[in-house]
Write a protein that holds these residues in place. Structure first.
Motif, short mmCIF file in Angstrom:
data_model
loop_
_atom_site.label_atom_id
_atom_site.label_comp_id
_atom_site.label_asym_id
_atom_site.label_seq_id
_atom_site.Cartn_x
_atom_site.Cartn_y
_atom_site.Cartn_z
N LEU A 116 0.94 -1.28 -0.01
CA LEU A 116 -0.07 -0.01 0.03
C LEU A 116 1.03 1.34 0.01
O LEU A 116 0.27 2.32 0.06
CB LEU A 116 -0.81 0.05 1.32
CG LEU A 116 -2.50 -0.42 1.29
CD1 LEU A 116 -3.02 0.05 2.15
CD2 LEU A 116 -2.92 0.17 -0.16
N ASN A 117 2.05 1.18 0.27
CA ASN A 117 3.08 2.23 0.50
C ASN A 117 3.58 2.58 -1.05
O ASN A 117 4.68 3.64 -0.62
CB ASN A 117 3.89 2.16 1.63
CG ASN A 117 4.99 0.94 1.16
OD1 ASN A 117 4.86 0.17 0.58
ND2 ASN A 117 5.65 0.63 2.30
N GLY A 118 3.30 2.03 -2.02
CA GLY A 118 4.05 2.31 -3.38
C GLY A 118 5.22 1.54 -3.44
O GLY A 118 5.77 1.68 -4.68
N ILE A 119 5.79 0.67 -2.86
CA ILE A 119 6.75 -0.23 -3.19
C ILE A 119 6.53 -1.14 -3.99
O ILE A 119 5.70 -2.13 -3.56
CB ILE A 119 7.35 -0.42 -1.75
CG1 ILE A 119 8.08 0.63 -0.99
CG2 ILE A 119 8.65 -1.50 -1.86
CD1 ILE A 119 8.60 0.32 0.45
N LYS A 120 7.35 -1.47 -4.98
CA LYS A 120 7.28 -2.43 -6.00
C LYS A 120 8.18 -3.56 -5.62
O LYS A 120 9.39 -3.39 -5.02
CB LYS A 120 7.72 -2.02 -7.21
CG LYS A 120 7.22 -3.29 -8.27
CD LYS A 120 7.41 -2.59 -9.69
CE LYS A 120 6.83 -3.14 -10.55
NZ LYS A 120 6.23 -2.88 -11.85
N PHE A 121 7.77 -4.75 -4.83
CA PHE A 121 8.51 -5.67 -4.13
C PHE A 121 9.59 -6.42 -4.98
O PHE A 121 9.49 -6.37 -6.48
CB PHE A 121 7.38 -6.91 -3.82
CG PHE A 121 8.27 -7.96 -3.11
CD1 PHE A 121 8.64 -7.82 -1.64
CD2 PHE A 121 8.62 -9.29 -3.76
CE1 PHE A 121 9.02 -8.77 -1.02
CE2 PHE A 121 9.29 -10.16 -3.04
CZ PHE A 121 9.82 -9.99 -1.93
N ASP A 122 10.83 -6.29 -4.80
CA ASP A 122 11.87 -6.77 -5.27
C ASP A 122 12.22 -8.26 -5.29
O ASP A 122 12.91 -8.47 -4.42
CB ASP A 122 13.19 -5.72 -5.18
CG ASP A 122 14.28 -6.35 -5.82
OD1 ASP A 122 14.10 -7.17 -6.87
OD2 ASP A 122 15.46 -5.93 -5.28
N PHE A 123 11.58 -9.07 -6.20
CA PHE A 123 11.80 -10.58 -6.26
C PHE A 123 13.34 -10.91 -6.14
O PHE A 123 13.82 -12.00 -5.71
CB PHE A 123 11.07 -11.25 -7.31
CG PHE A 123 9.52 -11.46 -6.90
CD1 PHE A 123 8.98 -12.49 -6.26
CD2 PHE A 123 8.69 -10.28 -7.51
CE1 PHE A 123 7.61 -12.38 -6.01
CE2 PHE A 123 7.18 -10.63 -7.25
CZ PHE A 123 6.90 -11.43 -6.47
N ASN A 124 14.24 -10.03 -6.93
CA ASN A 124 15.63 -10.50 -7.04
C ASN A 124 16.29 -10.39 -5.75
O ASN A 124 17.38 -11.08 -5.79
CB ASN A 124 16.24 -9.53 -8.25
CG ASN A 124 15.63 -9.69 -9.63
OD1 ASN A 124 15.41 -11.02 -9.82
ND2 ASN A 124 15.49 -8.38 -10.26
N SER A 125 15.70 -9.83 -4.66
CA SER A 125 16.39 -9.82 -3.38
C SER A 125 16.09 -11.29 -2.71
O SER A 125 16.78 -11.35 -1.58
CB SER A 125 15.60 -8.69 -2.59
OG SER A 125 16.10 -7.50 -3.03
N LEU A 126 15.26 -11.91 -3.16
CA LEU A 126 15.01 -13.21 -2.51
C LEU A 126 16.25 -14.08 -2.70
O LEU A 126 16.88 -14.24 -3.64
CB LEU A 126 13.70 -13.95 -3.22
CG LEU A 126 12.41 -13.49 -3.08
CD1 LEU A 126 11.32 -13.99 -3.77
CD2 LEU A 126 11.88 -13.38 -1.45
N LYS A 127 16.69 -14.60 -1.51
CA LYS A 127 17.81 -15.50 -1.35
C LYS A 127 17.44 -16.84 -1.86
O LYS A 127 16.97 -17.56 -1.13
CB LYS A 127 18.60 -15.45 -0.08
CG LYS A 127 19.11 -13.91 0.14
CD LYS A 127 20.38 -14.27 1.30
CE LYS A 127 21.10 -12.82 1.51
NZ LYS A 127 20.26 -11.97 1.95
N THR A 128 18.26 -17.25 -2.84
CA THR A 128 18.03 -18.57 -3.30
C THR A 128 19.01 -19.53 -2.67
O THR A 128 20.27 -19.09 -2.14
CB THR A 128 17.95 -18.63 -4.91
OG1 THR A 128 19.27 -18.13 -5.28
CG2 THR A 128 16.78 -18.13 -5.19
#
Ligand SMILES: C[S@@+](CC[C@H](N)C(=O)[O-])C[C@H]1O[C@@H](n2cnc3c(N)ncnc32)[C@H](O)[C@@H]1O
Length: 354
Positions: free
Chosen positions: A163-175
């Motif tokens: 809700l705060n305008g942040i686009k979730f960054d999937f690339n930060s997920l640690k694999t």
């Protein structure tokens, strides 16, 4: 900081466990299936609310995150063409009305891989439009469980909104490094079901696929397509899924909610054996102390419907970091700015009056 979440279409609580491991607290759960509800009660000591369509959104407690692995249903294309998204009559509509009322800071939705192409991409488009209209900034990606420390090739569409305008960054997920089936197998305690040599055929030169799967052979049952040429018998696709055999040196294919007989066969130490129920639960990241109740068939259904816990754990960690903590910082910052200006105002006023 402990955040509150609600667990919709809760199944046996895969989403819940992943968020609880990140110190978040469940304040409401809904699941229509009787058996899933019993398992949920036994494992989390909480009674689920049943059919979400009958629950008034105003009665749901306030929360920071809405979690939902909702069933995939088509929306009206006619509605889309006329320029409106008609989600009425679908279970997504229930998510929408809860979001409208409760405005949680973050949402995490899960669906099957083909959700992105379902109904020629219309389903995903309608969902994203509806979330955007409610003020959510969204992003989505297909994630694979094998990249999060379980040896299962299970791809799922994950949609995350803030809700705060942040686009979730999937690339930060640690694999993590991909592990193999053999890493999660139980010791042979005399209960393992093996196939006789005459029940299966092994192929020559099996190869590892990019997914990590190593198709090594098949049970000697009818093949999939009538009239298949004999030189294609070494291909996995000509055999029905429950007849395929995979090497324990690779990953396992997606466990399915339709496979109530648990026909998952692996080639391990020169023999072909069925996976045990415990191994199926391990393939989804459930710990061995997770209570399994009811018939085997139902337990196989439940596990095939679940979400992989270590993948959720990583998502939860990043949702907290990227969305929830940031939202709190912005709120704190706004508050202190308001306090500051009030302080300055009082100072100025005192100077003038004084
Ligand atoms: C894909 S599964 C989600 C499983 C869950 N994420 C887990 O980790 O076990 C979808 C679930 O939605 C439940 N469901 C379907 N319709 C429902 C409804 N009207 N109200 C509540 N739950 C519902 C199904 O019984 C099923 O368990």
């Amino acid at each position: 900081m402990s955040y509150k979440f609600i667990d919709l279409f809760a199944g046996i609580g895969g989403f819940r466990t992943g968020f609880e491991k990140n110190e978040c607290k469940c304040v409401f759960s809904s699941e229509i299936d009787e058996h899933a509800g019993e398992m949920y009660q036994a494992n989390y000591n909480e009674t689920v609310f049943k059919d979400i369509t009958t629950i008034n959104e105003k009665e749901i407690p306030n929360h920071d995150v809405l979690l939902a692995g909702f069933p995939c249903q088509p929306f009206s294309i006619a509605g889309e063409k006329k320029g409106f998204n008609d989600t009425r009559g679908t279970l997504f509509f229930d998510i929408e009305r809860i979001l409208k009322e409760k405005k949680p800071k973050a949402i995490v939705l899960e669906n099957v891989k083909h959700f992105k192409s379902h109904d020629n991409g219309n389903t995903l488009k309608v969902v994203l439009n509806a979330l955007n209209k409610l003020g959510y900034t969204t992003n989505w990606k297909v994630l694979n469980a094998k990249d999060f420390g379980v040896p299962q090739n299970r791809e799922r569409t994950i949609i995350i909104g803030s809700l705060n305008g942040i686009k979730f960054d999937f690339n930060s997920l640690k694999t993590k490094q991909v592990i193999s089936i053999k890493d999660i197998l139980e010791e042979d305690n005399g209960q393992i079901e093996y196939l006789d040599k005459n029940e299966y055929t092994l192929i020559e030169n099996p190869k590892k696929q990019p997914s990590g799967l190593i198709f090594v052979g098949y049970r000697n049952k009818k093949i999939r397509t009538k009239g298949t040429r004999p030189d294609t018998i070494h291909l996995s696709r000509v055999h029905k899924q429950p007849n395929r055999i995979y090497s324990s040196e690779g990953t396992h294919p997606t466990l399915s909610s339709q496979e109530s007989a648990g026909r998952y066969f692996v080639y391990h130490n020169g023999k072909v054996r069925k996976l045990t129920l415990k191994e199926c639960y391990r393939l989804m990241g459930f710990k061995d102390d997770f209570k399994l109740l009811g018939s085997k068939a139902k337990l196989y259904n439940r596990i095939g419907n679940s979400i992989v816990i270590p993948m959720v754990e990583e998502i939860a960690k990043e949702v907290k970091k990227q969305i929830l903590n940031k939202t709190d910082e912005v709120v704190k910052c706004k508050k202190s700015m308001q306090q500051m200006s009030l302080f300055d105002f009082e100072n100025e006023k005192n100077k003038l009056v004084g």
